[in-house]
Design a protein around this motif. Structure first.
Motif, PDB file in Angstrom:
ATOM      1  N   PHE A 176       0.727  -1.236  -0.060  1.00 50.38           N
ATOM      2  CA  PHE A 176       0.213   0.128   0.168  1.00 50.38           C
ATOM      3  C   PHE A 176       0.811   1.374   0.041  1.00 50.38           C
ATOM      4  CE2 PHE A 176      -2.189  -3.047   2.661  1.00 50.38           C
ATOM      5  CZ  PHE A 176      -3.217  -3.519   1.927  1.00 50.38           C
ATOM      6  N   ILE A 177       0.477   2.304  -0.494  1.00 44.05           N
ATOM      7  CA  ILE A 177       0.895   3.794  -0.743  1.00 44.05           C
ATOM      8  C   ILE A 177      -0.247   4.587  -0.134  1.00 44.05           C
ATOM      9  CG2 ILE A 177       1.849   5.781  -1.730  1.00 44.05           C
ATOM     10  CD1 ILE A 177       3.153   3.511  -3.727  1.00 44.05           C
ATOM     11  N   GLY A 178       0.284   5.478   0.942  1.00 37.11           N
ATOM     12  CA  GLY A 178      -0.883   6.484   1.110  1.00 37.11           C
ATOM     13  C   GLY A 178      -0.235   7.997   0.872  1.00 37.11           C
ATOM     14  N   LEU A 179      -1.061   8.757   0.417  1.00 36.13           N
ATOM     15  CA  LEU A 179      -0.480  10.269   0.109  1.00 36.13           C
ATOM     16  C   LEU A 179      -1.550  11.150   0.783  1.00 36.13           C
ATOM     17  CD1 LEU A 179       0.645  10.247  -3.491  1.00 36.13           C
ATOM     18  CD2 LEU A 179       2.052  10.134  -1.604  1.00 36.13           C
ATOM     19  N   ARG A 180      -0.966  12.044   1.700  1.00 35.79           N
ATOM     20  CA  ARG A 180      -1.928  13.124   2.279  1.00 35.79           C
ATOM     21  C   ARG A 180      -1.508  14.287   1.742  1.00 35.79           C
ATOM     22  NH1 ARG A 180       0.155  13.059   7.458  1.00 35.79           N
ATOM     23  NH2 ARG A 180       0.711  15.059   7.128  1.00 35.79           N
TER      24      ARG A 180
ATOM     25  N   ARG B  30      -5.248   6.808  -1.616  1.00 38.26           N
ATOM     26  CA  ARG B  30      -4.900   5.656  -1.090  1.00 38.26           C
ATOM     27  C   ARG B  30      -4.593   4.594  -2.325  1.00 38.26           C
ATOM     28  NH1 ARG B  30      -3.457   8.327   2.713  1.00 38.26           N
ATOM     29  NH2 ARG B  30      -3.491   6.888   4.220  1.00 38.26           N
ATOM     30  N   PHE B  31      -3.480   4.042  -2.347  1.00 36.27           N
ATOM     31  CA  PHE B  31      -2.844   2.911  -3.533  1.00 36.27           C
ATOM     32  C   PHE B  31      -2.866   1.642  -3.003  1.00 36.27           C
ATOM     33  CE2 PHE B  31      -1.788   7.279  -4.304  1.00 36.27           C
ATOM     34  CZ  PHE B  31      -1.849   7.388  -5.658  1.00 36.27           C
ATOM     35  N   PHE B  32      -3.670   0.570  -3.595  1.00 32.14           N
ATOM     36  CA  PHE B  32      -3.843  -0.597  -3.051  1.00 32.14           C
ATOM     37  C   PHE B  32      -3.090  -1.550  -3.885  1.00 32.14           C
ATOM     38  CE2 PHE B  32      -7.239   1.725  -1.387  1.00 32.14           C
ATOM     39  CZ  PHE B  32      -7.259   1.537  -0.166  1.00 32.14           C
ATOM     40  N   GLY B  33      -2.079  -2.344  -3.491  1.00 35.82           N
ATOM     41  CA  GLY B  33      -1.478  -3.499  -4.326  1.00 35.82           C
ATOM     42  C   GLY B  33      -2.002  -4.730  -4.271  1.00 35.82           C
ATOM     43  N   ARG B  34      -3.147  -4.525  -4.697  1.00 37.83           N
ATOM     44  CA  ARG B  34      -4.161  -6.119  -4.411  1.00 37.83           C
ATOM     45  C   ARG B  34      -3.731  -6.988  -5.415  1.00 37.83           C
ATOM     46  NH1 ARG B  34      -8.962  -2.072  -3.827  1.00 37.83           N
ATOM     47  NH2 ARG B  34      -9.305  -1.917  -1.639  1.00 37.83           N
ATOM     48  N   ASN B  35      -2.740  -6.775  -6.297  1.00 35.42           N
ATOM     49  CA  ASN B  35      -2.064  -7.687  -7.245  1.00 35.42           C
ATOM     50  C   ASN B  35      -1.620  -8.900  -6.403  1.00 35.42           C
ATOM     51  OD1 ASN B  35      -0.386  -5.546  -6.690  1.00 35.42           O
ATOM     52  ND2 ASN B  35       1.104  -6.801  -7.830  1.00 35.42           N
ATOM     53  N   HIS B  36      -1.223  -8.494  -5.318  1.00 37.48           N
ATOM     54  CA  HIS B  36      -0.281  -9.641  -4.312  1.00 37.48           C
ATOM     55  C   HIS B  36      -1.510 -10.801  -3.946  1.00 37.48           C
ATOM     56  CE1 HIS B  36       3.383  -7.509  -3.733  1.00 37.48           C
ATOM     57  NE2 HIS B  36       2.471  -6.217  -3.722  1.00 37.48           N
ATOM     58  N   TRP B  37      -2.583 -10.385  -3.773  1.00 37.98           N
ATOM     59  CA  TRP B  37      -3.814 -11.312  -3.572  1.00 37.98           C
ATOM     60  C   TRP B  37      -4.698 -11.741  -4.850  1.00 37.98           C
ATOM     61  CZ3 TRP B  37      -2.991  -6.881  -0.873  1.00 37.98           C
ATOM     62  CH2 TRP B  37      -2.291  -7.002   0.434  1.00 37.98           C
ATOM     63  N   GLY B  38      -4.004 -11.427  -6.108  1.00 36.62           N
ATOM     64  CA  GLY B  38      -4.847 -11.935  -7.381  1.00 36.62           C
ATOM     65  C   GLY B  38      -6.058 -11.111  -8.018  1.00 36.62           C
TER      66      GLY B  38
END
Length: 245
Positions: free
Chosen positions: A192-196, A203-211
């Motif tokens: 994950f990456i969070g920018l404020r 919010r950026f979600f690396g959901r590729n890690h779970w397919g």
């Protein structure tokens, strides 16, 4: 094979118990996604067909569903316990997510546990920097190519984040339509990456890690926020990341 799970977290936030209660009951779009508030009573209706099983503002909220509508999960319970700290100026929160996963248990649990940490961090960011400002919410997901094993690394590169950029550091990220985002890197790990920014949590979600495809959510607190425009802009940006050779 069906198997029970439990994900428990305890943390303190720079907000009163009443602020936390308001966030989890009426401002979920500020850190998670918009949901209908629970009916204020035991036995009342809550989001996604769940039922309120504990209701004691601003100290305890539990909702449970025995039919979550997903083939990978057959029961879901969210429990929040809130206690005052520092004379009520701060709050201690215990959050427990439990239920039954029915398929690919290890992958489901790993994804839920890691997402929990990111969502709860985002809750803390909202409470500290933006509450009680109203939010405009947008979310989107990447194309099929964003399921690739190295997809989330491509997102970090497209944002212009150096490998050694540290959490808490101010960065100038590359946003959609050539925009430069003056932001604080408030969260970063391989998933994950969070920018404020001054007016938003992105919010950026690396959901590729779970397919699954990579995802983005935008919690915009600007008075003139346009959710549809934000969604379209970031969708174009994300599609562009995965259309490059």
């Amino acid at each position: 094979m069906s198997k029970e799970f439990e994900i428990a977290r305890e943390f303190e936030v720079d907000a009163t118990p009443e602020d936390v209660w308001e966030a989890i009951t009426h401002a979920s779009g500020a850190y998670l996604w918009p949901m209908d508030p629970p009916e204020p009573r035991v036995g009342g209706k809550a989001a996604f067909g769940s039922t309120v099983t504990a209701y004691d503002p601003p100290h305890r909220l539990t909702v449970r569903s025995e039919d979550v509508g997903f083939p990978t999960q057959s029961a879901n319970q969210l429990d929040h316990t809130i206690e005052p700290r520092d004379g009520g100026k701060r709050a201690w929160v215990r959050y427990v997510h439990s239920g039954i996963f029915t398929d690919d248990w290890d992958n489901q649990y790993d994804g839920a546990a890691k997402h929990t940490d990111f969502y709860l961090h985002t809750l803390g960011q909202y409470l500290k920097y933006f509450a009680p400002r109203p939010v405009t919410f947008a979310q989107l997901q990447g194309p099929e190519a964003s399921r690739a094993s190295d997809a989330f690394e491509a997102v970090g590169r497209a944002l212009g984040l150096s490998d050694d950029a540290a959490v808490g550091e101010r960065v100038r990220a590359h946003g959609p339509e050539g925009r430069s985002l003056d932001a604080v890197l408030d969260f970063r790990n391989p998933y994950f990456i969070g920018l404020r920014t001054e007016d938003a949590l992105i919010r950026f979600f690396g959901r590729n890690h779970w397919g699954a495809p990579v995802g983005i959510s935008v919690h915009d607190f600007a008075t003139d926020a346009d959710g549809e425009a934000e969604e379209a802009a970031w969708q174009g940006w994300l599609n562009g990341v995965f259309s490059r050779p």
